[in-house]
Scaffold this motif. Structure first.
Motif, PDB file in Angstrom:
ATOM      1  N   THR A 187      11.693   2.914   2.070  1.00 34.73           N
ATOM      2  CA  THR A 187      11.460   3.171   0.804  1.00 34.73           C
ATOM      3  C   THR A 187       9.928   3.164   0.308  1.00 34.73           C
ATOM      4  O   THR A 187       9.331   3.815  -0.511  1.00 34.73           O
ATOM      5  CB  THR A 187      11.969   2.050  -0.156  1.00 34.73           C
TER       6      THR A 187
ATOM      7  N   SER B   4       7.745   6.338  -1.162  1.00 33.70           N
ATOM      8  CA  SER B   4       7.154   6.048  -2.691  1.00 33.70           C
ATOM      9  C   SER B   4       5.912   6.250  -2.471  1.00 33.70           C
ATOM     10  O   SER B   4       5.140   6.832  -3.503  1.00 33.70           O
ATOM     11  CB  SER B   4       7.260   4.568  -3.087  1.00 33.70           C
ATOM     12  N   SER B   5       4.958   5.837  -1.550  1.00 30.01           N
ATOM     13  CA  SER B   5       3.555   6.280  -1.204  1.00 30.01           C
ATOM     14  C   SER B   5       3.439   7.644  -1.080  1.00 30.01           C
ATOM     15  O   SER B   5       2.704   8.225  -1.833  1.00 30.01           O
ATOM     16  CB  SER B   5       3.100   5.529   0.199  1.00 30.01           C
TER      17      SER B   5
ATOM     18  N   LEU C  32       3.807   9.176  -4.913  1.00 27.95           N
ATOM     19  CA  LEU C  32       2.534   8.514  -5.859  1.00 27.95           C
ATOM     20  C   LEU C  32       1.575   9.535  -5.349  1.00 27.95           C
ATOM     21  O   LEU C  32       0.473   9.509  -6.003  1.00 27.95           O
ATOM     22  CB  LEU C  32       2.430   7.198  -5.467  1.00 27.95           C
TER      23      LEU C  32
ATOM     24  N   PHE D 246       2.588  -3.515  -7.003  1.00 27.89           N
ATOM     25  CA  PHE D 246       3.247  -2.384  -6.184  1.00 27.89           C
ATOM     26  C   PHE D 246       3.704  -3.114  -4.905  1.00 27.89           C
ATOM     27  O   PHE D 246       4.917  -3.176  -4.683  1.00 27.89           O
ATOM     28  CB  PHE D 246       2.645  -1.270  -6.031  1.00 27.89           C
TER      29      PHE D 246
END
Length: 212
Positions: free
Chosen positions: A10, A14-15, A18, A135
């Motif tokens: 995850t 997400s990285s 982003l 984060f």
């Protein structure tokens, strides 16, 4: 004991997402890669990722919390970052005003200079530390291992994703730099665009200060 694999996946996804989202750092890579070429873009990305190592370390040891609690420290670093971007904008403006019949409309910059630009650009953006502080700990599991090693692992995953995505951006943007290098008029236009980009990035960095 490592965090759960689904948490790491995850985080990795997400990285990547982003890193793809438009922001100061990838716009910076896009602009400088178009100006100086894909190889130069690689060193800019390397500098930005070096800055991320510092941010990860700050978060792991809790120093980034200072910027969350001290408005003065937070705003001070933002002003420094904006001043640096304005300096780059001025350099680009000067380059665009040079004799376009010459081959020096785009000033030569060594790889070490571009690497340093990447570091300064990243370190003078306090939002990165605040983002990391908010984060990265979300994926930590206090029962799995000590928090600091987990933060370093999460930071490494984020940096790796950023490195890959940003170099892809540099590759695409740098592919047009050869065309610009053969057209002095295009060089002048690109320098003006770069100056505008740097100015807008500086403005976006300090505008929240005046809205406080």
């Amino acid at each position: 004991m490592l965090p759960a694999i689904d948490s790491l996946l995850t985080l990795a996804l997400s990285s990547v997402l982003l890193s793809l989202a438009p922001g100061p750092d990838n716009i910076f890579v896009l602009t400088l890669s178009a100006l100086y070429g894909r190889k130069s873009g690689f060193f800019v990305v390397l500098g930005l990722c070096t800055g991320l190592v510092v941010h990860t370390t700050l978060v792991a040891f809790g120093v980034a919390a200072i910027f969350q609690t001290s408005t003065t420290a937070f705003n001070g670093l933002k002003i420094i970052g904006a001043a640096y971007l304005l300096y780059l904008a001025w350099q680009a403006v000067k380059a665009s005003q040079e004799d376009t019949s010459s081959k020096t409309a785009i000033p030569e910059l060594g790889f070490s200079a571009l690497y340093r630009r990447g570091i300064v650009m990243n370190l003078t953006n306090p939002k990165v530390s605040i983002f990391f502080l908010a984060f990265l700990p979300q994926f930590a599991n206090p029962e799995a291992a000590a928090i600091a090693p987990q933060i370093f692992l999460f930071g490494f995953i984020f940096i790796l994703a950023t490195f890959i995505v940003f170099n892809f951006i540099a590759l695409l943007s740098g592919s047009i730099s050869h065309w610009f290098s053969r057209s002095t008029r295009a060089q002048s236009y690109l320098n003006k665009i770069a100056a505008l980009v740097f100015f807008l990035l500086a403005l976006s960095l300090i505008a929240p200060i005046f809205r406080q």
